[in-house]
Scaffold this active site. Structure first.
Site, PDB file in Angstrom:
ATOM      1  CD  GLU A 187      -3.011  -0.639   0.118  1.00  0.00           C
ATOM      2  OE1 GLU A 187      -2.729  -1.047  -1.035  1.00  0.00           O
ATOM      3  OE2 GLU A 187      -4.043  -0.031   0.378  1.00  0.00           O
ATOM      4  CB  THR A 205      -5.396   6.177  -2.881  1.00  0.00           C
ATOM      5  OG1 THR A 205      -6.446   5.320  -3.290  1.00  0.00           O
ATOM      6  CG2 THR A 205      -5.336   6.209  -1.370  1.00  0.00           C
TER       7      THR A 205
HETATM    8  N1  HSE Z   1      -8.178   4.834   4.313  1.00  0.00           N
HETATM    9  C1  HSE Z   1      -7.677   5.015   2.982  1.00  0.00           C
HETATM   10  C2  HSE Z   1      -8.043   6.412   2.532  1.00  0.00           C
HETATM   11  C3  HSE Z   1      -8.289   4.006   2.063  1.00  0.00           C
HETATM   12  O1  HSE Z   1      -9.178   6.820   2.736  1.00  0.00           O
HETATM   13  O2  HSE Z   1      -7.178   7.107   1.972  1.00  0.00           O
HETATM   14  C4  HSE Z   1      -7.849   4.133   0.636  1.00  0.00           C
HETATM   15  O3  HSE Z   1      -8.589   3.235  -0.151  1.00  0.00           O
END
Ligand code: HSE
Length: 332
Positions: free
Chosen positions: A153, A206
């Site tokens: 990630e 993201t």
């Molecule tokens: N918690 C993370 C965000 C998840 O909201 O950036 C990304 O899929």
């Protein structure tokens, strides 16, 4: 995350693991996930039945990892094993179990859009890690794979959050109670909770969706937010779908990120009018999701929202699922 921190979290076993257990190859599926679950930014997530990514991993007999094929990514993902999150996570895992000598070839089949907010990179990474763990007959607790998946990630979006990878790895509904030290709790959930997901075909990486979030928050907003997180978790334990619904409110992240999603508030209004229990952004978006008490309502919502998006000339995909308690699985 530093590499030595990884080693600390996932200690090297006392004896090296053996290869294959009679298998030369394995084909694994890992599910998409809905992270945040509206109020629990970076700390809550759950897995769904579909979509999900698939990895086919073969032993090659020649040390090192190759990636021979990636499908479904429109050429966006690197075949270079030093740059791909799946191979890098698998490499870290192999180092930790003392088997860097193994030769592997990876095929990655993306079955969901990249940058969709459905944990696309997580599903791929978890599929790869589950494949190598199974090929090696490593029966250690899957929690051991979590730091390697979080490493993936970090590579994918610059931050090693666990709210996609943990539910992809364990299935079900998951709380990340703490990152340092890592403390992950599986939560129960009502069996009749359905999830309607709509992915509007707009790109929301993201990395960028994290950069626009406010860095400081007001105490008043924090109080609202932690009340809602506690309410959601209580609702899950109490099987109280109405409590779950009224707790799924986000005053911190959604007001900012909703701007990246076409007609977000209009879609929410439509979903709630059709009987949704709750509605919000899936992960960092642009996918949105609604909880419902039955499948028919979930399907009516996806149909209505997709129709609305078509009117805006925006393509979309939709998925209807209960919560997937199984996590990754071996297909062949
Ligand atoms: N918690 C993370 C965000 C998840 O909201 O950036 C990304 O899929």
């Amino acid at each position: 995350m530093e590499d030595n921190k990884l080693q600390e979290l996932a200690p090297t076993p006392s004896a090296p693991l053996s290869v294959g257990g009679g298998r030369e190859s394995i084909h694994v599926f890992a599910p998409a996930t809905v992270a945040n679950v509206v109020c629990g930014f970076d700390v809550l997530g759950f897995a769904v039945d579909e979509p999900g990514d698939e990895v086919i991993m073969r032993l090659t007999g020649k040390p090192g990892i190759t990636i021979s094929k990636i499908t479904g990514d429109d050429g966006r993902l690197p075949l270079d094993p030093a740059k791909n999150t799946v191979s890098v996570s698998v490499q870290h895992y192999l180092q930790s179990v003392g088997r860097s000598d193994i030769g592997l070839d990876i095929e990655l089949h993306k079955k969901m859009p990249i940058g969709s907010g459905l944990g696309s990179s997580s599903a791929s990474t978890v599929a790869g890690l589950f494949a190598i763990k199974t090929l090696l007959g490593d029966d250690a607790d899957p929690i051991k794979l979590l730091p390697f998946a979080m490493k993936g990630e970090e590579m994918a979006c610059g931050h090693g959050h666990a709210d996609n990878v943990a539910p992809a790895l364990f299935g079900g509904f998951v709380l990340i109670r703490s990152y340092e030290p890592l403390d992950v709790v599986r939560l129960p959930h009502p069996k009749n909770l359905w999830c309607a997901i709509v992915f509007p075909d707009v790109d929301v990486p993201t990395r960028e969706a994290r950069q626009i979030i406010r860095k400081n928050i007001q105490m008043k907003d924090a109080v609202t937010q932690w009340g809602n997180i506690a309410g959601l978790v209580s609702g899950l334990f109490m099987q109280d779908i109405d409590l779950i619904g009224r707790s799924m409110k986000d005053v911190l992240v959604e007001p900012v990120r909703s701007m990246l999603i076409p007609d977000f508030y209009k879609m929410r209004e439509m979903a709630m009018e059709l009987g949704a229990v709750s509605f919000g952004i899936s992960g960092s978006g642009p996918s949105v999701f609604a909880f419902t008490k039955d499948e028919a309502t979930a399907r009516a919502i996806t149909q209505k929202l997709q129709h609305h998006l078509t009117g805006l000339k925006i393509g979309s995909n939709s998925y209807v699922s209960t919560i997937n308690d199984a996590g990754p699985k071996v297909l062949r």
